[in-house]
Design an enzyme around this catalytic site. Structure first.
Site, short mmCIF file in Angstrom:
data_model
loop_
_atom_site.label_atom_id
_atom_site.label_comp_id
_atom_site.label_asym_id
_atom_site.label_seq_id
_atom_site.Cartn_x
_atom_site.Cartn_y
_atom_site.Cartn_z
N ARG A 48 0.50 -1.19 0.00
CA ARG A 48 0.00 0.01 -0.02
C ARG A 48 0.93 1.37 -0.04
NH1 ARG A 48 1.73 1.81 4.03
NH2 ARG A 48 0.51 3.83 3.58
N GLY A 49 0.31 2.49 -0.11
CA GLY A 49 0.93 3.58 -0.35
C GLY A 49 1.04 3.88 -1.46
N ALA A 50 0.93 5.10 -2.30
CA ALA A 50 0.77 5.31 -3.50
C ALA A 50 2.08 4.98 -4.22
CB ALA A 50 0.51 6.90 -3.76
N ARG A 87 -6.87 -0.38 -7.67
CA ARG A 87 -7.09 0.58 -6.67
C ARG A 87 -7.43 1.95 -7.40
NH1 ARG A 87 -4.46 1.03 -0.79
NH2 ARG A 87 -6.29 2.10 -0.43
N GLN A 201 -3.18 2.57 9.80
CA GLN A 201 -1.62 2.95 9.03
C GLN A 201 -0.81 3.58 10.20
OE1 GLN A 201 -4.47 3.22 7.52
NE2 GLN A 201 -4.10 2.80 5.06
N ASP A 242 -2.17 10.96 -2.43
CA ASP A 242 -2.62 9.90 -3.54
C ASP A 242 -2.66 10.39 -4.83
OD1 ASP A 242 -3.30 8.80 -0.62
OD2 ASP A 242 -2.76 7.05 -2.00
N ASN A 252 -6.12 12.02 -0.13
CA ASN A 252 -5.07 11.41 0.83
C ASN A 252 -6.11 10.63 1.59
OD1 ASN A 252 -2.32 10.94 1.41
ND2 ASN A 252 -2.94 11.76 3.53
N LYS A 253 -5.50 9.92 2.57
CA LYS A 253 -5.97 8.88 3.51
C LYS A 253 -7.30 9.59 4.13
CE LYS A 253 -5.93 5.56 3.83
NZ LYS A 253 -6.91 4.35 3.04
O1 MRU Z 1 -4.61 3.17 1.79
P1 MRU Z 1 -3.37 3.36 1.82
O2 MRU Z 1 -2.55 2.83 2.95
O3 MRU Z 1 -2.66 2.81 0.52
O4 MRU Z 1 -3.07 5.10 1.96
C1 MRU Z 1 -2.05 5.45 1.85
C2 MRU Z 1 -1.79 6.85 2.00
O5 MRU Z 1 -3.08 7.78 1.99
C3 MRU Z 1 -0.66 7.90 1.91
O6 MRU Z 1 -0.71 8.84 2.64
C4 MRU Z 1 -0.07 8.20 0.48
O7 MRU Z 1 -0.49 6.92 -0.32
C5 MRU Z 1 0.87 8.96 0.49
S1 MRU Z 1 2.26 7.78 0.48
C6 MRU Z 1 3.74 8.34 0.39
#
Ligand code: MRU
Length: 351
Positions: A48-50, A87, A201, A242, A252-253
């Protein structure tokens, strides 16, 4: 960084992904052999994480190419679309996969061998991870300089949301990269990581990374943000992204937008840190960003323990969009963008 491994490992033509669902209790890598397995690992948030979603997908496309007998531009496009659908919100996924498509298309048109194309995609994956490390280090320095300008030598109390360190980026990280770099300069007093419901997270991943780096931190519930800011406990907030629209609106999250609105209320500077691969200047503003909706059980259950009454309804958006008016600055590898300056973001991306 003190991390001893990457969450994405390419070894002997196989992809291994650190299963982030099991952290911090268990550090276990999942073997990924096909496009489908890779897309499922992305959907299920093994990875996970963009940025890491994008990098994993490149290797997933290489694994797909390896087993194709009749590779055509049309079949390559369909495979890329299958991966992109894993996703919807983080633009890094389509950004990287569409670049894979261009490599595949050129190779097919030039009648290159599958083996050659496979190697090209693997090298492309390695190169993107390497370049991201360079970009993240640049962004970390820009963020540090900005804090130094604003607050001078006193040590800083910083807050972050979700997870943006090596687990999300494969290297120093974006928002957490600024924090980590500032800590190395001995400028960090304390970090407040909010737990980031429902996937936690913050509690599981950011706390894991902060503890690996010996950065002093506290986990707080998201609802504590107003308490902390109203008591002067936070100097600045750093989050990742994201997808960033042309006007600076940022997905973002989920919970990021609430945090930014509270920050604006208490005059706490709020920064977004993200590479240009997280920018989507094809959309004018955040209303065009598709927000991923996730399973109700992420809210109603915790590790299989049922929390809510049977039949409870839920709404579980995984992301939200922060209006650019609440963002003090967007830090990318090309510099610091003030979203209040209309057109600046697009100019920086195209520069
Ligand atoms: O659902 P996730 O855990 O993939 O969401 C991640 C986030 O929202 C992060 O803040 C975002 O991807 C930036 S990661 C450098």
């Amino acid at each position: 960084m003190t991390q001893t491994y990457s969450p994405i490992i390419w070894k002997e033509n196989k992809l291994y992904l650190l299963d982030q669902r099991l952290l911090p209790q268990t550090e276990h890598f999942v073997e990924v052999n096909t496009l489908k397995e890779c897309a499922t690992a992305i959907t299920d948030m093994v990875v996970r994480g963009a940025p890491c979603i994008g990098f994993s997908a490149i290797y997933g496309m290489a694994l797909w190419v390896k087993v194709q007998k009749d590779l055509t531009v049309a079949s390559a496009r369909a495979a890329c679309d299958e991966m992109i659908n894993a996703r919807p919100t983080a633009v890094n996924l389509s950004f990287e996969v569409n670049r894979c498509f261009e490599i595949m298309k050129a190779s097919i048109e030039n009648k290159e061998t599958n083996a050659g194309l496979f190697e090209k995609l693997v090298s492309f994956g390695h190169e993107q991870i390497h370049q991201s490390e360079v970009k993240n280090t640049k962004m970390a320095k820009i963020g540090f300089d900005e804090l130094k300008k604003k607050f001078g030598d006193k040590k800083w109390n910083l807050m972050t949301h979700c997870n943006t360190g090596f687990l999300a980026c494969g290297s120093i990280g974006t928002a957490l990269g600024v924090i980590s770099y500032s800590n190395k300069q001995n400028q960090v007093a304390h970090v407040f990581a909010d737990e980031t419901r429902p996937y936690l997270q913050g509690t599981r991943l950011t706390a894991f990374e902060l503890s690996k780096e010996n950065i002093p931190y506290s986990i707080v519930v998201e609802g504590a943000a107003s308490y902390l800011m109203s008591h002067g406990k936070i100097d600045a907030i750093f989050v990742g992204a994201d997808r960033i629209a042309a006007n600076g609106d940022t997905a973002n999250k989920v919970g990021t937008s609430t945090l930014a609105i509270v920050a604006k209320n208490y005059n706490v500077p709020f920064y977004v840190v993200a590479p240009i691969s997280s920018f989507d200047i094809t959309i004018p503003d955040g209303s065009h960003i598709e927000i991923e909706m996730r399973s109700p059980t992420e809210i109603t259950e915790l590790k299989g323990i049922k929390l809510a009454p049977p039949g409870a309804q839920t709404v579980n958006p995984s992301f939200d969009v922060t209006d650019h008016r609440f963002i003090t600055g967007i830090i990318c590898e090309k510099g610091l963008i003030n979203p209040a300056n209309v057109g600046e973001l697009v100019r920086v991306v195209n520069s």
